[in-house]
Design a protein around this motif. Structure first.
Motif, mmCIF file in Angstrom:
data_model
loop_
_atom_site.group_PDB
_atom_site.id
_atom_site.type_symbol
_atom_site.label_atom_id
_atom_site.label_comp_id
_atom_site.label_asym_id
_atom_site.label_seq_id
_atom_site.Cartn_x
_atom_site.Cartn_y
_atom_site.Cartn_z
ATOM 1 N N ALA A 200 -28.648 -24.377 7.979
ATOM 2 C CA ALA A 200 -28.694 -22.901 7.916
ATOM 3 C C ALA A 200 -28.226 -22.218 9.025
ATOM 4 O O ALA A 200 -28.491 -22.659 10.090
ATOM 5 N N GLN A 201 -27.801 -21.180 8.686
ATOM 6 C CA GLN A 201 -27.400 -20.092 9.809
ATOM 7 C C GLN A 201 -27.983 -18.756 9.377
ATOM 8 O O GLN A 201 -27.763 -18.286 8.284
ATOM 9 N N ILE A 202 -28.529 -18.128 10.248
ATOM 10 C CA ILE A 202 -29.492 -16.870 9.926
ATOM 11 C C ILE A 202 -29.059 -15.945 11.190
ATOM 12 O O ILE A 202 -28.948 -16.440 12.255
ATOM 13 N N ASN A 203 -28.540 -14.784 10.691
ATOM 14 C CA ASN A 203 -28.507 -13.594 11.974
ATOM 15 C C ASN A 203 -29.140 -12.282 11.444
ATOM 16 O O ASN A 203 -29.148 -12.059 10.218
ATOM 17 N N MET A 204 -29.260 -11.673 12.444
ATOM 18 C CA MET A 204 -30.113 -10.345 12.405
ATOM 19 C C MET A 204 -29.314 -9.381 13.206
ATOM 20 O O MET A 204 -28.911 -9.601 14.601
ATOM 21 N N GLY A 205 -28.903 -8.344 12.650
ATOM 22 C CA GLY A 205 -27.980 -7.218 13.593
ATOM 23 C C GLY A 205 -28.456 -6.058 13.384
ATOM 24 O O GLY A 205 -29.316 -5.519 12.560
ATOM 25 N N TYR A 206 -28.001 -4.839 14.225
ATOM 26 C CA TYR A 206 -28.353 -3.602 13.865
ATOM 27 C C TYR A 206 -27.147 -2.597 14.396
ATOM 28 O O TYR A 206 -26.387 -2.930 15.419
ATOM 29 N N GLY A 207 -26.845 -1.742 13.663
ATOM 30 C CA GLY A 207 -25.511 -0.779 14.023
ATOM 31 C C GLY A 207 -25.857 0.400 13.973
ATOM 32 O O GLY A 207 -26.697 0.905 13.369
ATOM 33 N N LEU A 208 -24.947 1.118 14.733
ATOM 34 C CA LEU A 208 -25.194 2.797 15.067
ATOM 35 C C LEU A 208 -24.027 3.238 15.676
ATOM 36 O O LEU A 208 -23.159 2.681 16.010
ATOM 37 N N GLY A 227 -26.696 -18.142 5.652
ATOM 38 C CA GLY A 227 -25.759 -19.061 5.083
ATOM 39 C C GLY A 227 -26.490 -20.483 5.046
ATOM 40 O O GLY A 227 -27.214 -20.880 6.048
ATOM 41 N N PHE A 228 -26.142 -21.096 3.957
ATOM 42 C CA PHE A 228 -27.027 -22.581 3.817
ATOM 43 C C PHE A 228 -26.333 -23.360 3.223
ATOM 44 O O PHE A 228 -25.481 -23.007 2.193
ATOM 45 N N LYS A 229 -26.585 -24.714 3.387
ATOM 46 C CA LYS A 229 -26.102 -25.725 2.282
ATOM 47 C C LYS A 229 -26.975 -26.375 1.451
ATOM 48 O O LYS A 229 -27.743 -27.401 1.879
ATOM 49 N N PRO A 230 -26.915 -26.063 -0.035
ATOM 50 C CA PRO A 230 -27.781 -26.661 -0.792
ATOM 51 C C PRO A 230 -27.369 -28.018 -1.009
ATOM 52 O O PRO A 230 -28.240 -28.575 -1.664
ATOM 53 N N ALA A 231 -26.207 -28.425 -0.823
ATOM 54 C CA ALA A 231 -25.750 -29.686 -1.229
ATOM 55 C C ALA A 231 -24.770 -29.986 -0.281
ATOM 56 O O ALA A 231 -24.186 -28.956 0.537
ATOM 57 N N GLN A 235 -21.466 -24.526 -0.214
ATOM 58 C CA GLN A 235 -22.087 -23.480 0.839
ATOM 59 C C GLN A 235 -22.402 -22.006 0.115
ATOM 60 O O GLN A 235 -21.731 -21.424 -0.693
ATOM 61 N N MET A 236 -23.676 -21.563 0.434
ATOM 62 C CA MET A 236 -24.170 -20.219 -0.031
ATOM 63 C C MET A 236 -24.290 -19.160 1.133
ATOM 64 O O MET A 236 -24.565 -19.685 2.399
ATOM 65 N N SER A 237 -24.038 -18.026 0.784
ATOM 66 C CA SER A 237 -24.156 -17.075 1.881
ATOM 67 C C SER A 237 -24.691 -15.551 1.286
ATOM 68 O O SER A 237 -24.194 -15.350 0.200
ATOM 69 N N VAL A 238 -25.635 -15.102 1.900
ATOM 70 C CA VAL A 238 -26.226 -13.802 1.314
ATOM 71 C C VAL A 238 -26.209 -12.706 2.702
ATOM 72 O O VAL A 238 -26.484 -13.172 3.739
ATOM 73 N N TYR A 239 -25.758 -11.638 2.604
ATOM 74 C CA TYR A 239 -25.683 -10.484 3.239
ATOM 75 C C TYR A 239 -26.329 -9.249 2.815
ATOM 76 O O TYR A 239 -26.373 -8.868 1.784
ATOM 77 N N TYR A 240 -26.941 -8.555 3.650
ATOM 78 C CA TYR A 240 -27.740 -7.523 3.342
ATOM 79 C C TYR A 240 -27.010 -6.257 4.571
ATOM 80 O O TYR A 240 -26.966 -6.513 5.672
ATOM 81 N N ASN A 241 -26.320 -5.240 4.269
ATOM 82 C CA ASN A 241 -25.662 -4.211 5.003
ATOM 83 C C ASN A 241 -24.996 -4.668 5.972
ATOM 84 O O ASN A 241 -24.642 -4.259 7.146
ATOM 85 N N GLN A 242 -23.857 -5.592 5.663
ATOM 86 C CA GLN A 242 -22.930 -6.362 6.524
ATOM 87 C C GLN A 242 -22.058 -6.815 5.536
ATOM 88 O O GLN A 242 -22.058 -7.330 4.597
ATOM 89 N N ILE A 243 -20.588 -6.187 5.692
ATOM 90 C CA ILE A 243 -19.356 -6.737 4.706
ATOM 91 C C ILE A 243 -19.554 -5.544 3.608
ATOM 92 O O ILE A 243 -18.601 -4.783 3.578
ATOM 93 N N ALA A 244 -20.534 -5.563 3.137
ATOM 94 C CA ALA A 244 -20.840 -4.551 2.130
ATOM 95 C C ALA A 244 -22.324 -4.233 2.016
ATOM 96 O O ALA A 244 -23.153 -5.043 2.970
#
Length: 255
Positions: A200-208, A227-231, A235-244
């Motif tokens: 898995a890959q996890i990141n946290m950010g802040y924009g201003l 982002g993580f690999k269930p198989a 490959q799956m990825s989920v974003y909040y307030n980033q890209i959209a």
């Protein structure tokens, strides 16, 4: 930023730094999600929109489905598909979306300069403007990367992006990206810390915004991506307030 936001963001960053010392490898999830604004450290599936030079990371054929929304009201919701091809330091991608737009791009590494150069086009399928983005990443395979992007360059420059990313250790990435309008005004900055934990890959950010009276296109506030690999090839990825505001992808690597 409110006091609660500061404490929350600080606590998460400390937790990520602690986990990053555990010695997990990042190879399985390299480029699974983008960092900050995706200028200095884009993901494969975000390269067409964020920095087309990131297409040079592609080593396999990969197919993605994507669903996104620009706001919390989930109106509108856009969905689409992307396919990426890569071999020997050259990568290309194509995406088609439900809002009658398409993206196409290509990038190549330049080993003698330790960099990659890429271009992508945004195409309106039912008429309307088509435009071109140019991206560059210096240190494409190194622990220190500098990214630069010009968006919408066919008729002047609509937007600019500049960023720096570094590998703090083999499991942690720090990225600082800035975005502005074509005149290098309306500047926004986003900082992101990402870690690689097993599969898995996890990141946290802040924009201003540098100036709230002249806001940037960069999204403000706390951002999260995973982002993580269930198989093995999924490959799956989920974003909040980033890209959209909300962005989800599901990808499959073709052997």
């Amino acid at each position: 930023m409110s006091r609660i936001s500061v404490l929350t963001f600080g606590a998460v960053v400390i937790a990520l730094l602690v986990f990053s010392q555990q010695g997990f490898t990042k190879e399985e999830t390299a480029h699974a999600v983008s960092h900050a604004l995706g200028i200095s450290s884009p993901a494969i599936h975000s390269s067409l929109a964020e920095n087309p030079a990131g297409l040079a990371y592609i080593r396999l054929t990969e197919i993605y489905g994507a669903v996104s929304s620009p706001n919390r009201e989930l109106n509108p919701v856009t969905y689409g598909g992307q396919i990426f091809f890569g071999e020997d330091r050259v990568g290309a991608g194509l995406g088609v979306f439900s809002d009658s737009t398409a993206e196409i791009g290509i990038a190549s590494q330049i080993p003698s300069l330790r960099s990659a150069l890429g271009a992508s086009a945004n195409i309106a399928l039912k008429g309307g403007p088509t435009d071109l983005n140019i991206g560059w990443i210096l240190g494409i395979e190194s622990d220190y990367r500098l990214g630069l992007v010009g968006y919408g360059i066919l008729d002047g420059v609509d937007r600019l992006g500049l960023g720096f990313a570094t590998e703090l250790n083999r499991s942690a990435t720090l990225a600082i990206d800035a975005g502005s309008d074509g005149n290098a005004r309306a500047i926004g900055v986003k900082v992101s810390l990402g870690i690689h934990i097993s599969a898995a890959q996890i990141n946290m950010g802040y924009g201003l915004n540098i100036d709230d009276n002249n806001p940037s296109w960069a999204r403000k506030g706390i951002a999260f991506a995973m982002g993580f690999k269930p198989a093995s090839r999924l490959q799956m990825s989920v974003y909040y307030n980033q890209i959209a505001q909300y962005y989800f992808t599901l990808g499959w690597q073709i052997p």
